[in-house]
Scaffold this active site. Structure first.
Site, PDB file in Angstrom:
ATOM      1  N   ARG A  53      35.681  87.928  75.585  1.00 50.83           N
ATOM      2  CA  ARG A  53      36.083  88.978  74.644  1.00 50.83           C
ATOM      3  C   ARG A  53      37.054  88.507  73.565  1.00 50.83           C
ATOM      4  O   ARG A  53      37.914  87.676  73.822  1.00 50.83           O
ATOM      5  CB  ARG A  53      36.718  90.145  75.406  1.00 50.83           C
ATOM      6  CG  ARG A  53      35.701  90.893  76.242  1.00 50.83           C
ATOM      7  CD  ARG A  53      36.322  92.029  77.043  1.00 50.83           C
ATOM      8  NE  ARG A  53      35.270  92.824  77.696  1.00 50.83           N
ATOM      9  CZ  ARG A  53      34.649  92.454  78.829  1.00 50.83           C
ATOM     10  NH1 ARG A  53      34.976  91.338  79.444  1.00 50.83           N
ATOM     11  NH2 ARG A  53      33.686  93.218  79.328  1.00 50.83           N
ATOM     12  N   ASP A  73      36.690  90.094  87.451  1.00 51.96           N
ATOM     13  CA  ASP A  73      36.147  89.856  86.114  1.00 51.96           C
ATOM     14  C   ASP A  73      37.295  89.251  85.303  1.00 51.96           C
ATOM     15  O   ASP A  73      37.790  89.854  84.354  1.00 51.96           O
ATOM     16  CB  ASP A  73      35.639  91.170  85.498  1.00 51.96           C
ATOM     17  CG  ASP A  73      34.801  90.933  84.246  1.00 51.96           C
ATOM     18  OD1 ASP A  73      34.682  89.768  83.830  1.00 51.96           O
ATOM     19  OD2 ASP A  73      34.279  91.921  83.685  1.00 51.96           O
ATOM     20  N   HIS A 101      30.969  88.216  74.072  1.00 50.81           N
ATOM     21  CA  HIS A 101      29.894  87.214  74.103  1.00 50.81           C
ATOM     22  C   HIS A 101      29.181  87.036  72.755  1.00 50.81           C
ATOM     23  O   HIS A 101      27.957  86.971  72.688  1.00 50.81           O
ATOM     24  CB  HIS A 101      28.868  87.586  75.185  1.00 50.81           C
ATOM     25  CG  HIS A 101      29.409  87.514  76.586  1.00 50.81           C
ATOM     26  ND1 HIS A 101      30.463  86.716  76.943  1.00 50.81           N
ATOM     27  CD2 HIS A 101      29.030  88.161  77.732  1.00 50.81           C
ATOM     28  CE1 HIS A 101      30.704  86.850  78.247  1.00 50.81           C
ATOM     29  NE2 HIS A 101      29.866  87.728  78.746  1.00 50.81           N
ATOM     30  N   GLU A 155      31.738  81.218  84.774  1.00 49.36           N
ATOM     31  CA  GLU A 155      31.546  80.856  83.369  1.00 49.36           C
ATOM     32  C   GLU A 155      32.701  79.965  82.938  1.00 49.36           C
ATOM     33  O   GLU A 155      33.814  80.441  82.743  1.00 49.36           O
ATOM     34  CB  GLU A 155      31.510  82.117  82.511  1.00 49.36           C
ATOM     35  CG  GLU A 155      30.473  83.130  82.940  1.00 49.36           C
ATOM     36  CD  GLU A 155      30.868  84.554  82.551  1.00 49.36           C
ATOM     37  OE1 GLU A 155      31.152  84.813  81.370  1.00 49.36           O
ATOM     38  OE2 GLU A 155      30.900  85.420  83.446  1.00 49.36           O
ATOM     39  N   HIS A 215      25.838  81.603  81.481  1.00 48.97           N
ATOM     40  CA  HIS A 215      26.033  82.890  82.149  1.00 48.97           C
ATOM     41  C   HIS A 215      25.036  83.154  83.286  1.00 48.97           C
ATOM     42  O   HIS A 215      24.556  84.286  83.432  1.00 48.97           O
ATOM     43  CB  HIS A 215      25.954  83.998  81.102  1.00 48.97           C
ATOM     44  CG  HIS A 215      26.758  85.209  81.415  1.00 48.97           C
ATOM     45  ND1 HIS A 215      26.463  86.058  82.460  1.00 48.97           N
ATOM     46  CD2 HIS A 215      27.857  85.723  80.833  1.00 48.97           C
ATOM     47  CE1 HIS A 215      27.338  87.054  82.483  1.00 48.97           C
ATOM     48  NE2 HIS A 215      28.203  86.865  81.512  1.00 48.97           N
TER      49      HIS A 215
END
Ligand code: BGC
Length: 380
Positions: free
Chosen positions: A109, A280, A134, A345, A208
């Protein structure tokens, strides 16, 4: 060569000598093949298959650089597909979860879709509330990449390039990105990224794949055991934007320094887990010098599969598929429910363009960006 002269009295002996290695060259079997996967905007899209000598097979499309399937042997040497994905290009065109894709120009982000570089403010396309996620509305996961067909098909490699023009999604500078996937004979999927630009820009490329080491579509990933080689993470606010702090994991559910089941603490009362709807977050890797350094290790008991992640990047986003809700119908008609895949990631830290204390993501003309990540598979 003299000992290779065939003895005309014995054809059998000559054949045996030739077989023993004196023939000029034995043709190597192809390790990369190509099949049609559809068309997009007049461009052909292909599905490439890479095979190594140790039982691994990867299918990768030049649409979004997506790893469509990844066959990895389990503890009984039986191959299983360990990544979530779709059977057809049309499903990828409708998809929203970035399954298996190359993510760019800026993975993760950028708060409010804005940043300032060399005194100029840039406004990006926003696609995640007020933020850019992304790469924006049409990131590197949604474009057709060009495959370098000059690499011999005897190599289990696929090199893909994409030219992102100046102003695309609001980013400055024409950026040429190349991503090379290689399957090594030590059961590694290696990803080498390079890029260059003609104006100062920001860049954060990542991969991803959603992994499920028990097999895609086989259930949730909560019993997978995870080790993250990180003493600190970058906390987020309620909009999943990094606050700028580097916080110790000690005494928090973010501490994966010793292998821990992903589900062991995911449900505890904790603001960070609430903001992320689970895991996350970006972890700050304990790096040892330059080059590849161990970021993470995942183990799934029933299959015995182990995946290690090695990277040159400073961080890794660990995401537990908190936005999967069973509506994505994947390969073989299997629905991908809540938390049935995990992403690791490798990356620079989220929102770095607005966080001056984070390692820089700025790329300038004349510089060559390079980055490597290796997903290494074994059994235990
Ligand atoms: C992000 C998640 C996001 C997901 C989209 C991850 O990299 O961290 O917040 O929902 O990608 O698939």
């Amino acid at each position: 060569m003299t000992q290779c002269l065939p003895n005309i009295l014995s054809l059998v002996a000559a054949a045996a000598i030739l077989f023993a290695g004196c023939s000029p060259s034995t043709p190597e079997s192809p390790r990369r093949s190509r099949a049609p996967f559809g068309t997009l905007g007049g461009k052909e899209v292909f599905l490439y298959t890479l095979r190594n000598k140790s039982g691994m097979e990867a299918r990768i499309t030049n649409y979004g650089g997506i790893v469509v399937s990844l066959l990895v042997p389990d503890k009984s040497n039986k191959p299983g597909d360990v990544v979530l994905g779709y059977d057809s290009l049309s499903s990828y065109l409708k998809a929203t979860s970035y399954f298996g894709a190359i993510v760019g120009r800026y993975g993760n982000r950028i708060g409010k879709g804005r940043f300032t570089l060399e005194g100029k403010e840039y406004a990006l396309n926003v696609n995640d509330g007020h933020n850019t996620l992304h790469g924006g509305l049409k990131g590197f996961d949604k474009v057709v990449w060009e495959a370098d067909e000059s690499i011999p098909a005897t190599q289990p490699s696929l090199s893909l390039s994409y030219l992102s023009r100046d102003g695309e999604e609001g980013f400055p500078g024409s950026l040429k990105a190349t991503v090379a996937y290689t399957l090594t004979d030590s059961n590694e999927l290696r990803i080498d990224y390079t890029a260059s630009t003609d104006k100062p820009t920001v860049l954060n490329l990542t991969h991803h794949s959603y992994f499920n080491l028990a097999g895609a579509g086989s259930g949730d990933i909560l019993s997978h055991e995870l080790m993250l080689n990180a003493d600190r993470f970058t906390p987020i606010d309620s909009g999943i934007i990094t606050t700028g702090e580097l916080k110790p994991v000690e005494g928090t559910p973010m501490d994966f320094r010793t292998p821990t089941a992903i589900g062991a603490r995911i449900g505890v009362k904790d603001d960070q887990l609430r903001f992320g709807r689970g895991y996350d977050h970006n972890w700050v890797l304990n790096r040892t010098g330059e080059g590849l350094s161990l970021a993470a290790r995942v183990w799934e008991k029933t299959s015995g599969r182990v995946m290690e992640v090695w990277t040159t990047e400073p961080g890794v986003q660990f995401y537990t598929g908190n936005f999967l809700d069973g509506t994505a119908i994947g390969k073989g008609g299997k629905a991908y429910a809540y938390r049935t895949g995990l992403c690791l990631e490798t990356q620079h830290f989220p929102d770095s363009p607005n966080k001056p204390t984070f390692p820089t993501t700025v790329l300038r003309p004349g510089e060559k960006f390079t980055s490597t990540t290796v997903y290494k598979f074994s059994v235990q």
